[in-house]
Design an enzyme around this catalytic site. Sequence first.
Site, PDB file in Angstrom:
ATOM      1  N   THR A  66       0.834  -1.202   0.000  1.00 58.46           N
ATOM      2  CA  THR A  66       0.000   0.000   0.000  1.00 58.46           C
ATOM      3  C   THR A  66       0.871   1.255   0.000  1.00 58.46           C
ATOM      4  OG1 THR A  66      -1.753  -1.165   1.171  1.00 58.46           O
ATOM      5  CG2 THR A  66      -1.797   1.239   1.290  1.00 58.46           C
ATOM      6  N   GLN A  94       1.173  -9.048  -6.250  1.00 59.90           N
ATOM      7  CA  GLN A  94       0.761 -10.457  -6.354  1.00 59.90           C
ATOM      8  C   GLN A  94       1.684 -11.267  -7.269  1.00 59.90           C
ATOM      9  OE1 GLN A  94      -1.223 -12.100  -4.512  1.00 59.90           O
ATOM     10  NE2 GLN A  94      -2.501 -10.526  -3.562  1.00 59.90           N
ATOM     11  N   SER A 108       5.514  -6.651  -1.909  1.00 58.40           N
ATOM     12  CA  SER A 108       5.209  -6.752  -0.487  1.00 58.40           C
ATOM     13  C   SER A 108       5.555  -8.150   0.022  1.00 58.40           C
ATOM     14  CB  SER A 108       3.717  -6.468  -0.301  1.00 58.40           C
ATOM     15  OG  SER A 108       3.350  -6.605   1.039  1.00 58.40           O
ATOM     16  N   THR A 134      13.897   5.444  10.519  1.00 58.72           N
ATOM     17  CA  THR A 134      14.891   4.402  10.765  1.00 58.72           C
ATOM     18  C   THR A 134      14.498   3.106  10.063  1.00 58.72           C
ATOM     19  OG1 THR A 134      15.397   5.380  12.909  1.00 58.72           O
ATOM     20  CG2 THR A 134      16.060   3.081  12.587  1.00 58.72           C
ATOM     21  N   CYS A 173      -9.376  -6.149   1.807  1.00 58.43           N
ATOM     22  CA  CYS A 173      -9.955  -4.861   2.203  1.00 58.43           C
ATOM     23  C   CYS A 173     -11.456  -4.869   1.952  1.00 58.43           C
ATOM     24  CB  CYS A 173      -9.340  -3.730   1.400  1.00 58.43           C
ATOM     25  SG  CYS A 173      -7.576  -3.898   1.206  1.00 58.43           S
TER      26      CYS A 173
HETATM   27  N1  PLP Z   1      -1.571  -4.505  -4.394  1.00 52.70           N
HETATM   28  C1  PLP Z   1      -2.099  -5.719  -4.570  1.00 52.70           C
HETATM   29  C2  PLP Z   1      -2.326  -6.230  -5.950  1.00 52.70           C
HETATM   30  C3  PLP Z   1      -2.438  -6.492  -3.451  1.00 52.70           C
HETATM   31  O1  PLP Z   1      -2.982  -7.714  -3.632  1.00 52.70           O
HETATM   32  C4  PLP Z   1      -2.194  -5.980  -2.144  1.00 52.70           C
HETATM   33  C5  PLP Z   1      -2.546  -6.761  -0.940  1.00 52.70           C
HETATM   34  O2  PLP Z   1      -3.691  -7.018  -0.633  1.00 52.70           O
HETATM   35  C6  PLP Z   1      -1.631  -4.700  -2.007  1.00 52.70           C
HETATM   36  C7  PLP Z   1      -1.323  -3.998  -3.164  1.00 52.70           C
HETATM   37  C8  PLP Z   1      -1.351  -4.093  -0.675  1.00 52.70           C
HETATM   38  O3  PLP Z   1      -0.211  -4.645  -0.076  1.00 52.70           O
HETATM   39  P1  PLP Z   1       0.034  -4.543   1.500  1.00 52.70           P
HETATM   40  O4  PLP Z   1      -0.930  -5.475   2.150  1.00 52.70           O
HETATM   41  O5  PLP Z   1       1.453  -4.968   1.698  1.00 52.70           O
HETATM   42  O6  PLP Z   1      -0.180  -3.123   1.892  1.00 52.70           O
END
Ligand code: PLP
Length: 392
Positions: free
Chosen positions: A79, A183, A203, A241, A330
């Site tokens: 995110t 993903q 991520s 940090t 989400c």
């Molecule tokens: N982008 C995609 C395609 C995702 O599937 C996700 C996770 O749900 C994110 C961004 C967000 O990543 P994070 O959970 O590390 O903030």
Amino acid sequence: MSHHRRVYLDNNSTTPILPEVVESMRECHLSGVGNPASAHFAGREARQLLEHSRDRILEILNGQASLQADRLVFTSGGTEANNLALRGFTSGRQGRVIISKVEHPSVLGTADYLARAGYDVQRVGVTSHGVVDLEHLNGLLNESTVLVSLMMANNETGVIQPLREVAKLCAKKQIALHTDGVQAVGKIRVDFRNLGASALSFSAHKFHGPPGIGGLLVRHGMAVRPILFGGFQQDGIRPGTENVPIVVGMCRALEIWDANRTKLERQLTGLRDAFESRLQNSDDPLAIVNGSGTTRLPHTSSISFPGIDRQVLLLALDRAGIACSAGSACASGSSEPSHVLQAMGCDEAVVTGAIRVSFGRQNRLEEVIWAADRILLSVRELKRKCLFQDRP
Ligand code: PLP
């Protein structure tokens, strides 16, 4: 309750962390690691660990590590990486920003923010297979376009976007291209240099690494402005940090994927295909695999049971010991219909009846087949109940 079996098939929400990754972080924590900004020995050791991890991650993603090096900015996850890309590339400029209609909420929401700030945000559509409409996209690229952001692969359907073609279109007009690879990284081979994108988000908790860490890989020469202020760390682009143990954990997780990637990709594809054919070989109920007409990630199935309400089905599956989801994490818990399936033009019943099943390296074929059979059973039960209720 007749059984206590639990099968976790929601790996696109998050994946279980690998013991080796926990161990690498534990060692790092217990070694008395310092602040990488400190000049003394403890700081220097921390910086060494941090920079070693940075180099390894760059290498695995085929970023340029020396001479005109690409920049890897550590963030708190996908995110934040997406926010940094969309805001950091457009800051101080005005003009058009192009995204697709099937992006993750972290891109959609940031684009909404940019629209409120006066940017001309355009959302490009997708085909019925979920693939971005290249002609529409090309038509939208104009003189005033400052950024295109298109995900590498979709989190609900697994559909992989033709990024290299999009990169070529953008390069012709010298427009920056960001891709949300959250993903894809740690699931399929991502070759940053050959992709031709300007920036890539990823991520760690999506590839069996720790949650709360990710990165934005930025091509050499691309200026990205900060969204946080007040420190000098990471060249001031992402002050604060650095969390060395968690970076070490992310690096370890990516290294483990890299060392096993051919095997893992085959394993996950095998699970997905076995799962989907088990569902589709049964005439009752009808199961539709969304996005099946194009290239998809190995570990993601979007399945629709027309006539079924996904929320009711998910509750029944949870009771039966199967964890899967309605789409992105989400959106789960709410009854918002999938914007991804809507953008693909799916019938309302297909959208209403869609669940997402996603596999991880810990899943075994036998449990996946069991889950498929259990899902079929639940769907049949729900259908029977509906018929019964409909009777006068
Ligand atoms: N982008 C995609 C395609 C995702 O599937 C996700 C996770 O749900 C994110 C961004 C967000 O990543 P994070 O959970 O590390 O903030």
